[in-house]
Write a protein that holds these residues in place. Sequence first.
Motif, PDB file in Angstrom:
ATOM      1  N   LEU A  98      -5.772  -2.587  -1.956  1.00 38.54           N
ATOM      2  CA  LEU A  98      -5.787  -1.783  -0.738  1.00 38.54           C
ATOM      3  C   LEU A  98      -6.930  -0.777  -0.765  1.00 38.54           C
ATOM      4  O   LEU A  98      -7.642  -0.595   0.237  1.00 38.54           O
ATOM      5  CB  LEU A  98      -4.440  -1.064  -0.581  1.00 38.54           C
ATOM      6  CG  LEU A  98      -4.223  -0.294   0.723  1.00 38.54           C
ATOM      7  CD1 LEU A  98      -4.325  -1.226   1.923  1.00 38.54           C
ATOM      8  CD2 LEU A  98      -2.853   0.405   0.711  1.00 38.54           C
ATOM      9  N   LEU A  99      -7.137  -0.141  -1.923  1.00 34.98           N
ATOM     10  CA  LEU A  99      -8.244   0.814  -2.056  1.00 34.98           C
ATOM     11  C   LEU A  99      -9.588   0.110  -1.901  1.00 34.98           C
ATOM     12  O   LEU A  99     -10.525   0.649  -1.291  1.00 34.98           O
ATOM     13  CB  LEU A  99      -8.171   1.512  -3.417  1.00 34.98           C
ATOM     14  CG  LEU A  99      -7.057   2.550  -3.584  1.00 34.98           C
ATOM     15  CD1 LEU A  99      -6.944   2.967  -5.048  1.00 34.98           C
ATOM     16  CD2 LEU A  99      -7.320   3.770  -2.717  1.00 34.98           C
ATOM     17  N   GLU A 100      -9.681  -1.093  -2.452  1.00 30.42           N
ATOM     18  CA  GLU A 100     -10.917  -1.867  -2.340  1.00 30.42           C
ATOM     19  C   GLU A 100     -11.220  -2.186  -0.875  1.00 30.42           C
ATOM     20  O   GLU A 100     -12.366  -2.092  -0.419  1.00 30.42           O
ATOM     21  CB  GLU A 100     -10.764  -3.158  -3.148  1.00 30.42           C
ATOM     22  CG  GLU A 100     -12.059  -3.889  -3.427  1.00 30.42           C
ATOM     23  CD  GLU A 100     -11.840  -5.094  -4.323  1.00 30.42           C
ATOM     24  OE1 GLU A 100     -10.913  -5.885  -4.035  1.00 30.42           O
ATOM     25  OE2 GLU A 100     -12.579  -5.246  -5.310  1.00 30.42           O
ATOM     26  N   TYR A 101     -10.166  -2.544  -0.130  1.00 28.21           N
ATOM     27  CA  TYR A 101     -10.349  -2.836   1.297  1.00 28.21           C
ATOM     28  C   TYR A 101     -10.765  -1.580   2.061  1.00 28.21           C
ATOM     29  O   TYR A 101     -11.674  -1.611   2.900  1.00 28.21           O
ATOM     30  CB  TYR A 101      -9.054  -3.402   1.874  1.00 28.21           C
ATOM     31  CG  TYR A 101      -9.080  -3.533   3.381  1.00 28.21           C
ATOM     32  CD1 TYR A 101      -9.802  -4.556   3.993  1.00 28.21           C
ATOM     33  CD2 TYR A 101      -8.400  -2.619   4.187  1.00 28.21           C
ATOM     34  CE1 TYR A 101      -9.849  -4.669   5.374  1.00 28.21           C
ATOM     35  CE2 TYR A 101      -8.450  -2.720   5.571  1.00 28.21           C
ATOM     36  CZ  TYR A 101      -9.177  -3.743   6.158  1.00 28.21           C
ATOM     37  OH  TYR A 101      -9.225  -3.843   7.521  1.00 28.21           O
ATOM     38  N   GLN A 102     -10.111  -0.458   1.762  1.00 24.76           N
ATOM     39  CA  GLN A 102     -10.454   0.792   2.452  1.00 24.76           C
ATOM     40  C   GLN A 102     -11.891   1.211   2.159  1.00 24.76           C
ATOM     41  O   GLN A 102     -12.602   1.703   3.045  1.00 24.76           O
ATOM     42  CB  GLN A 102      -9.483   1.901   2.030  1.00 24.76           C
ATOM     43  CG  GLN A 102      -8.070   1.694   2.548  1.00 24.76           C
ATOM     44  CD  GLN A 102      -7.091   2.704   1.973  1.00 24.76           C
ATOM     45  OE1 GLN A 102      -7.392   3.403   0.997  1.00 24.76           O
ATOM     46  NE2 GLN A 102      -5.899   2.775   2.559  1.00 24.76           N
ATOM     47  N   PHE A 132      -5.219   6.403  -6.343  1.00 18.45           N
ATOM     48  CA  PHE A 132      -5.884   5.927  -7.554  1.00 18.45           C
ATOM     49  C   PHE A 132      -5.142   6.409  -8.794  1.00 18.45           C
ATOM     50  O   PHE A 132      -4.905   5.646  -9.737  1.00 18.45           O
ATOM     51  CB  PHE A 132      -7.336   6.404  -7.580  1.00 18.45           C
ATOM     52  CG  PHE A 132      -8.162   5.805  -8.673  1.00 18.45           C
ATOM     53  CD1 PHE A 132      -8.799   4.579  -8.499  1.00 18.45           C
ATOM     54  CD2 PHE A 132      -8.298   6.443  -9.898  1.00 18.45           C
ATOM     55  CE1 PHE A 132      -9.555   4.014  -9.508  1.00 18.45           C
ATOM     56  CE2 PHE A 132      -9.054   5.887 -10.913  1.00 18.45           C
ATOM     57  CZ  PHE A 132      -9.686   4.665 -10.715  1.00 18.45           C
ATOM     58  N   ASP A 133      -4.745   7.670  -8.788  1.00 17.30           N
ATOM     59  CA  ASP A 133      -3.998   8.217  -9.930  1.00 17.30           C
ATOM     60  C   ASP A 133      -2.650   7.527 -10.092  1.00 17.30           C
ATOM     61  O   ASP A 133      -2.206   7.247 -11.215  1.00 17.30           O
ATOM     62  CB  ASP A 133      -3.790   9.726  -9.746  1.00 17.30           C
ATOM     63  CG  ASP A 133      -5.090  10.505  -9.895  1.00 17.30           C
ATOM     64  OD1 ASP A 133      -6.029   9.961 -10.516  1.00 17.30           O
ATOM     65  OD2 ASP A 133      -5.173  11.639  -9.386  1.00 17.30           O
ATOM     66  N   ILE A 134      -1.980   7.232  -8.954  1.00 14.26           N
ATOM     67  CA  ILE A 134      -0.691   6.531  -9.024  1.00 14.26           C
ATOM     68  C   ILE A 134      -0.882   5.153  -9.655  1.00 14.26           C
ATOM     69  O   ILE A 134      -0.073   4.704 -10.480  1.00 14.26           O
ATOM     70  CB  ILE A 134      -0.075   6.406  -7.613  1.00 14.26           C
ATOM     71  CG1 ILE A 134       0.316   7.783  -7.084  1.00 14.26           C
ATOM     72  CG2 ILE A 134       1.147   5.480  -7.640  1.00 14.26           C
ATOM     73  CD1 ILE A 134       0.723   7.781  -5.618  1.00 14.26           C
ATOM     74  N   MET A 135      -1.982   4.485  -9.263  1.00 19.69           N
ATOM     75  CA  MET A 135      -2.269   3.160  -9.810  1.00 19.69           C
ATOM     76  C   MET A 135      -2.427   3.229 -11.330  1.00 19.69           C
ATOM     77  O   MET A 135      -1.874   2.404 -12.068  1.00 19.69           O
ATOM     78  CB  MET A 135      -3.545   2.624  -9.168  1.00 19.69           C
ATOM     79  CG  MET A 135      -4.014   1.288  -9.701  1.00 19.69           C
ATOM     80  SD  MET A 135      -5.525   0.758  -8.875  1.00 19.69           S
ATOM     81  CE  MET A 135      -6.629   2.099  -9.309  1.00 19.69           C
TER      82      MET A 135
END
Length: 669
Positions: A557-561, A575-578
């Motif tokens: 999801l972060l990569e898409y954003q 990112f920290d949660i990941m």
Amino acid sequence: MIFSVHCFVCSAQLNTDRITAIGRNALYFEDYVLSIQYFNQVIKLKPYLAEPYLLRAIAKIQLSDYSGALRDCNTAIECNPFLPGAYYTRGFAYRQLGDLDKAEQDFTKALQFTPESKTYLVLRADVRAQKQQYDSALIDINYLLYREPLSPSFNFEKGVICLNKKDTTCALNCFQQTTKYDSQNPANWSALGLVQLMMDNNDEALNSLTKAISLGSKWAGDYMNRGIIYYQKHNYRAALADYDKAVTIDSRNAQTYYNRGMLRAELGDYNRALDDFNKAIDLEPNQTDMRYQRAMVLLQLRQWRQALEDLDELITTYPYFLPSYYLAAKAKTALGDSKSAYRYRKQAYDLEQRKDSIYASLQDSLNTPNTNVSIAQTTQVNKDRRKEFSARVAQNQNENSEAEEYTSETRGTVQKRYVDVVNQPNIVLSYYQSGKSYYHYLVEEYNRTRSLPSPLRFTTQEVALTAELINAHFDRISSLSAQLDVYEKQYTNSQALIQLTPDKVASLYLARAMEFALVQDYSSAIDDCTKALKLSTFDYRLSTILTFCRANWRFKLLEYQRSTGTLTAESAMDFDIMLRDYDYVNKLQPDFAFAYYNKANMLCAQREYQDAINHYSKAIACDNDFAEAYFNRGLTYIFIDKVDEGIADLSKAGELGIYQAYNLITRFR
């Protein structure tokens, strides 16, 4: 019982013999990456055998992984110190790594076992020549010529040594012999033409170089040297044509641009001459000599300031070269700076007046720039080093072998195939697997519960779905949503659940999350994982899989954003949660290497290289054959300028099957 044990030993022996034979076949057909995998299997079964280490070293040599070959040769020699091929292979690796003393020692050791080996003698002679021990090198070559006086290759090798020794008469005689015994090899005529040019026998050199070119020479130096002869004969059109051809063949050769620039300047084509000098200096910025000719052209083009930059650098490098001062004075005068012009002329005058005393005290330092055209003197002895190495000789077989070229991506000299310097991707869980298989017992145990529609598989290459598959996954989402609606209504109404334990519900959420992820609805997939993890479940396997998948999908999801420019302030928190999810996976399952590996990839993306290296190391501690972790750790070491450690890791990655590592080893070494 005795019979059973005997049969087991026989079977193991047959298996390793067969695997070794298959590996040899792959090696013979230049399928080096595949052969290494076979030898790995033999080494795992019988790590005390010398032969598989030697064979694996031979394959690594062909892939230009000389450090890896060195380690395997050391192990082979420890297992069996009486293998001449192991010393030969190790000596070749030392030579390629620049350790000439150890290379000579190993070739000498190999010759103790096989004193008549032509290959061993030629390579020892080559190493001795590189050490400038020309007389010792000639002893080896002369012995070979005593045995085979008509050999063109031995005469050629002797000619090269004589050329390095500055004995042009000896070199001329040797290369004349090579053209006599092998008149169809363009390299022989190239070498002969070079020596004739060095001896100012221009007519003979012209004939020899023309012969080399007519035989199909692909060496730019032949055209460059013939161009020099045409230039000296004032045949400028032919000279320019040869320089153009040389540039076409080798566009990275600064000397060819320089020579062509000299010719263009003499013909008054100053703008094109300047282009050539600029290109030459871009390719070899430390060649200060080239700046003199560029300064001359810049003065002709009235580009005074640029000319002064080159002249000042020349004065710094060659403080006793008087023309630089007078030309600098000319440029300063043109710029209206008469005071600086006078200072340059005064410096030149003072040096001229003191030239006798300067010469007496600084004789060794009175260098001047070389302002002449340059001969291509490297000859064609810069061979393909892989082809100099004989796998047959390393195995004590016939010394003559033929090489074939293959178009398969993983066959032949894969180190020559350019690859991008990028990390291997994350390892994720999916129903679809492409490429290499990965394994962890926890996932296999969960698959046996048949809680999901399909078994989970680890992969780095997610499969693009067809329209039919996408529709099928949307149908599954609808079906699973209907089942979960029943649970959610019962949960809301606090009704007793019928045949729906928390673990079963969590598996339903995981099943729907997998479907959402496959149709790239990562937000919904993450939500379902979170709901599943909130349930009171005692199945650590399910919790591990859910947390691992949630971290992977959050990255997606972060990569898409990031790609769409929709990152928000909350993204840093995501990112920290990941990262915390990966940590939690390893808290639940300390040997889950893929979580360490994926987290390391994330840390690399954040440029936290040392922390990334630590996590790659943890992944490798869990799985000593984790090729991707070695590959990425190797690149990360190189990013922080620990090139030796990086190459060692890339070598291990190549050994474990990531063939792209060999191209990077060749480039970074």
